[in-house]
Design a protein around this motif. Structure first.
Motif, PDB file in Angstrom:
ATOM      1  N   GLU A 172       0.235  -3.087 -14.433  1.00  0.00           N
ATOM      2  CA  GLU A 172       0.024  -1.749 -13.931  1.00  0.00           C
ATOM      3  C   GLU A 172      -0.862  -1.820 -12.703  1.00  0.00           C
ATOM      4  N   MET A 173      -0.509  -1.020 -11.696  1.00  0.00           N
ATOM      5  CA  MET A 173      -1.270  -1.034 -10.466  1.00  0.00           C
ATOM      6  C   MET A 173      -1.423   0.406  -9.988  1.00  0.00           C
ATOM      7  N   SER A 174      -2.569   0.724  -9.441  1.00  0.00           N
ATOM      8  CA  SER A 174      -2.830   2.068  -8.951  1.00  0.00           C
ATOM      9  C   SER A 174      -2.922   2.031  -7.431  1.00  0.00           C
ATOM     10  N   ILE A 175      -2.166   2.905  -6.800  1.00  0.00           N
ATOM     11  CA  ILE A 175      -2.202   3.035  -5.338  1.00  0.00           C
ATOM     12  C   ILE A 175      -2.784   4.404  -5.036  1.00  0.00           C
ATOM     13  N   GLN A 176      -3.869   4.412  -4.263  1.00  0.00           N
ATOM     14  CA  GLN A 176      -4.552   5.668  -4.012  1.00  0.00           C
ATOM     15  C   GLN A 176      -4.726   5.874  -2.517  1.00  0.00           C
ATOM     16  N   SER A 177      -4.382   7.062  -2.081  1.00  0.00           N
ATOM     17  CA  SER A 177      -4.600   7.453  -0.695  1.00  0.00           C
ATOM     18  C   SER A 177      -5.431   8.741  -0.726  1.00  0.00           C
ATOM     19  N   THR A 230      -2.674  11.340  -2.257  1.00  0.00           N
ATOM     20  CA  THR A 230      -1.994  11.108  -3.535  1.00  0.00           C
ATOM     21  C   THR A 230      -2.594   9.924  -4.286  1.00  0.00           C
ATOM     22  N   ARG A 231      -2.234   9.873  -5.544  1.00  0.00           N
ATOM     23  CA  ARG A 231      -2.595   8.724  -6.381  1.00  0.00           C
ATOM     24  C   ARG A 231      -1.380   8.382  -7.226  1.00  0.00           C
ATOM     25  N   GLU A 232      -0.906   7.148  -7.143  1.00  0.00           N
ATOM     26  CA  GLU A 232       0.291   6.728  -7.862  1.00  0.00           C
ATOM     27  C   GLU A 232      -0.019   5.542  -8.764  1.00  0.00           C
ATOM     28  N   MET A 233       0.581   5.556  -9.936  1.00  0.00           N
ATOM     29  CA  MET A 233       0.509   4.433 -10.859  1.00  0.00           C
ATOM     30  C   MET A 233       1.868   3.742 -10.843  1.00  0.00           C
ATOM     31  N   VAL A 234       1.870   2.437 -10.624  1.00  0.00           N
ATOM     32  CA  VAL A 234       3.101   1.656 -10.574  1.00  0.00           C
ATOM     33  C   VAL A 234       3.070   0.654 -11.719  1.00  0.00           C
TER      34      VAL A 234
END
Length: 89
Positions: A38-43, A46-50
């Motif tokens: 699991e990886m979290s991408i945050q800007s 937005t915030r996305e979990m992949v």
């Protein structure tokens, strides 16, 4: 072949039956979702979990078939039967 470590246990690399059992346990873990990263991408917006799993299931199935045939040959002395399919048109 030396001892192989799978799932924290040492498996004899020369025993196809032991390798089959250990690799099948790994396949069940992959199918149940235990080996998912699991990886979290945050800007700022937005915030996305992949979630992903890097597994080649076709290669894993081929290796399981090969080990199953080798285990069958080792235990029974006979290889598995392969039927040829012929279709006339």
């Amino acid at each position: 072949m030396a001892t192989v470590k799978m799932n924290g246990t040492a498996v004899d690399g020369d025993d196809p039956c032991a390798l089959y059992q250990a690799l099948y346990a790994v396949k069940l873990q992959i199918l149940s979702g235990e080996r998912v990263e699991e990886m979290s991408i945050q800007s700022p917006v937005t915030r996305e979990m992949v979630r992903f799993s890097s597994t080649n299931m076709a290669a894993l199935d081929r290796e399981l078939e090969r080990l199953s045939a080798a285990c069958n040959l080792k235990t029974s002395g006979r290889r598995t039967r392969f039927a040829k399919h012929i279709r006339f048109t």
